[in-house]
Design a protein around this motif. Structure first.
Motif, PDB file in Angstrom:
ATOM      1  N   PRO A   1      -2.604 -16.747 -14.876  1.00 36.55           N
ATOM      2  CA  PRO A   1      -1.778 -16.679 -13.664  1.00 36.55           C
ATOM      3  C   PRO A   1      -0.703 -15.593 -13.803  1.00 36.55           C
ATOM      4  O   PRO A   1      -0.545 -15.017 -14.887  1.00 36.55           O
ATOM      5  N   ASP A   2       0.004 -15.322 -12.715  1.00 37.70           N
ATOM      6  CA  ASP A   2       1.130 -14.375 -12.790  1.00 37.70           C
ATOM      7  C   ASP A   2       2.267 -14.983 -13.613  1.00 37.70           C
ATOM      8  O   ASP A   2       3.015 -14.271 -14.275  1.00 37.70           O
ATOM      9  N   ALA A   3       2.393 -16.324 -13.502  1.00 40.90           N
ATOM     10  CA  ALA A   3       3.509 -16.981 -14.178  1.00 40.90           C
ATOM     11  C   ALA A   3       3.140 -18.419 -14.510  1.00 40.90           C
ATOM     12  O   ALA A   3       2.250 -19.004 -13.887  1.00 40.90           O
ATOM     13  N   VAL A   4       3.843 -18.981 -15.497  1.00 31.85           N
ATOM     14  CA  VAL A   4       3.748 -20.419 -15.756  1.00 31.85           C
ATOM     15  C   VAL A   4       5.120 -21.022 -15.482  1.00 31.85           C
ATOM     16  O   VAL A   4       6.139 -20.567 -16.016  1.00 31.85           O
ATOM     17  N   PHE A   5       5.109 -22.018 -14.572  1.00 34.86           N
ATOM     18  CA  PHE A   5       6.339 -22.724 -14.206  1.00 34.86           C
ATOM     19  C   PHE A   5       6.472 -23.940 -15.127  1.00 34.86           C
ATOM     20  O   PHE A   5       5.555 -24.766 -15.201  1.00 34.86           O
ATOM     21  N   VAL A   6       7.607 -24.051 -15.811  1.00 33.29           N
ATOM     22  CA  VAL A   6       7.745 -25.095 -16.833  1.00 33.29           C
ATOM     23  C   VAL A   6       8.940 -26.012 -16.567  1.00 33.29           C
ATOM     24  O   VAL A   6      10.029 -25.537 -16.240  1.00 33.29           O
ATOM     25  N   PHE A   7       8.711 -27.314 -16.702  1.00 35.03           N
ATOM     26  CA  PHE A   7       9.817 -28.255 -16.892  1.00 35.03           C
ATOM     27  C   PHE A   7       9.571 -29.037 -18.172  1.00 35.03           C
ATOM     28  O   PHE A   7       8.548 -29.725 -18.301  1.00 35.03           O
ATOM     29  N   VAL A   8      10.474 -28.918 -19.112  1.00 34.57           N
ATOM     30  CA  VAL A   8      10.556 -29.859 -20.242  1.00 34.57           C
ATOM     31  C   VAL A   8      12.002 -30.320 -20.294  1.00 34.57           C
ATOM     32  O   VAL A   8      12.902 -29.560 -19.944  1.00 34.57           O
ATOM     33  N   PRO A   9      12.263 -31.589 -20.697  1.00 33.63           N
ATOM     34  CA  PRO A   9      13.654 -32.028 -20.736  1.00 33.63           C
ATOM     35  C   PRO A   9      14.463 -31.269 -21.770  1.00 33.63           C
ATOM     36  O   PRO A   9      13.913 -30.735 -22.740  1.00 33.63           O
ATOM     37  N   SER A  10      15.766 -31.242 -21.550  1.00 34.30           N
ATOM     38  CA  SER A  10      16.701 -30.631 -22.476  1.00 34.30           C
ATOM     39  C   SER A  10      16.404 -31.094 -23.905  1.00 34.30           C
ATOM     40  O   SER A  10      16.176 -32.275 -24.138  1.00 34.30           O
ATOM     41  N   GLY A  11      16.372 -30.150 -24.828  1.00 39.60           N
ATOM     42  CA  GLY A  11      16.117 -30.484 -26.231  1.00 39.60           C
ATOM     43  C   GLY A  11      14.690 -30.172 -26.666  1.00 39.60           C
ATOM     44  O   GLY A  11      14.386 -30.145 -27.848  1.00 39.60           O
TER      45      GLY A  11
END
Ligand code: VNL
Length: 390
Positions: free
Chosen positions: A215-225
């Motif tokens: 893809p053009d980009a990977v959108f990431v959410f991981v919690p703080s830490g």
């Protein structure tokens, strides 16, 4: 003999009276945080943020002495619940604050309602949390608030194909939805939606899939830490050299870990409510004081959530002239406005969530250190989940 007895009687009642006075004049705030376990960095940042506020503003407000009691829930919701009950029942806490992750904040909601004790959510970010009790007020952020602006930034910047990778629980599911839906509506394509477990996440197989999708980009959410572990795999899989751009909410490039992430993080674009590099006199003073009080540790958005949580409690106690009636405190918190290290903020009186600017930032090296450098902002963003009628 009679005289002695009388004297003893007077002394005893004087002691009882002074104890009652001390009780009356002390407001106990119970702070519950993961101080150990995988989210210990959140506990450490939150505690330091709350303590800094008290240090800067004094431990007396509206004639009351503030006593902060910090308890470690180790990140386990049943422990959070028991600690909340003990703090209210035994320590007579009049306000609770903290809650490092969504399940921990949710565990206390029925207790806050039942005891009519304000629950200040200063870390967790799943949108629906504030709907679980009329006694919850949030000073952190919501994932829809941070994720939706990223969709708009992508559409404006010719990012058309995105894979999403989120931690599989409340805030990750919110981030995935509130990035993907507006992105697809605006003409973008989400090639793959990947969810990784919260416990012992192994990012490698998921990142291999992202690498294959191109893809053009990977959108990431991981919690703080968790950002540093993610970044290590991102580099090990060669994604930093693949031309696939790293984007996300600011949790992945959290200021606590960013200095140790390495140059592979440079160029990552994220949307969030706080950066230690935020350019304002309030933030410069906050960062300097925080680093001084904590051996050079850089504050992240968790520290600011707790600092502002204390600001809100002080504001409410001033407004009630020191009354600790739970409903009166909540009423005083609704509509409260102040200048935070993150910029102007307000408690939405309708939802008890925080209205704040969301900044678009890029990781850059400033004086030899990595920072999330803000280059654009969307002002006064309300939680879009509730704005959509949820
Ligand atoms: C949550 C959301 C936790 C965002 C986070 O870090 C975070 C949560 C501990 O709602 O559980 O960055």
């Amino acid at each position: 003999m009679l005289k002695t007895l009388l004297a003893v009687g007077v002394a005893a009642s004087a002691i009882a009276a002074s104890a009652a006075l001390a009780d009356d004049n002390t407001v106990t705030i119970g702070m519950i945080l993961p101080m150990t376990g995988p989210s210990a960095s959140t506990g450490k940042q939150e505690q330091a943020g709350a303590q800094l506020y008290i240090h800067e503003h004094g431990d007396t407000v509206a004639g009351k002495k503030i006593q902060l009691i910090v308890k470690d829930d180790t990140g386990a919701p049943d422990v959070t619940k028991r600690l909340a009950e003990e703090l209210i029942g035994n320590d007579k806490a009049k306000v609770l604050i903290g809650f490092g992750l969504t399940p921990l904040a949710l565990a206390v909601a029925p207790i806050a309602t039942e005891a009519k004790v304000p629950e200040i959510v200063s870390a967790a970010g799943t949108a629906m949390i504030t709907e679980k009790s009329p006694f919850i007020v949030r000073t952190s952020f919501t994932l829809p608030q941070a994720a939706e602006p990223m969709a708009r930034w992508c559409l404006k910047n010719n990012i058309r194909k995105v894979a999403t990778l989120v931690t599989d629980y409340g805030p990750g599911v919110d981030a995935e939805k509130w990035f993907s839906e507006p992105f697809v509506k605006g003409g973008g394509t989400v090639v793959e939606k990947i969810r990784v477990p919260l416990k012992n996440p192994d990012f490698a197989p998921f990142l291999q899939r992202v690498s294959d999708d191109k893809p053009d980009a990977v959108f990431v959410f991981v919690p703080s830490g968790f950002g540093a572990a993610f970044m290590k795999e991102f580099v090990d899989r060669g994604l930093d050299k693949s031309g696939i751009k790293l984007i996300g909410t600011g949790d992945v490039t959290d200021d606590d870990l960013l200095p140790s992430m390495g140059d592979a993080a440079i160029g990552a674009v994220t949307t969030h409510h706080y950066s230690a590099a935020h350019d304002s006199p309030e933030n410069k003073a906050f960062v300097a004081d925080f680093e001084k009080a904590n051996n050079g540790m850089r504050p992240n958005f968790m520290a600011v959530g707790a600092y502002d949580g204390m600001a809100l409690i002080y504001h409410a106690l001033e407004a009630t002239k020191g009354s600790t009636d739970g409903q009166a405190l909540i009423d005083a918190m609704k509509g409260a406005k102040w200048t935070s290290p993150r910029g102007p903020v307000e408690i939405d009186p309708a939802t008890r969530d925080i209205i704040q600017n969301i900044y678009v930032r890029k990781v850059e090296k400033v004086n030899g250190q990595l920072y999330n450098v803000e280059f654009d902002k969307i002002e006064a963003v309300k939680d879009p989940f509730k704005a959509a009628g949820n």
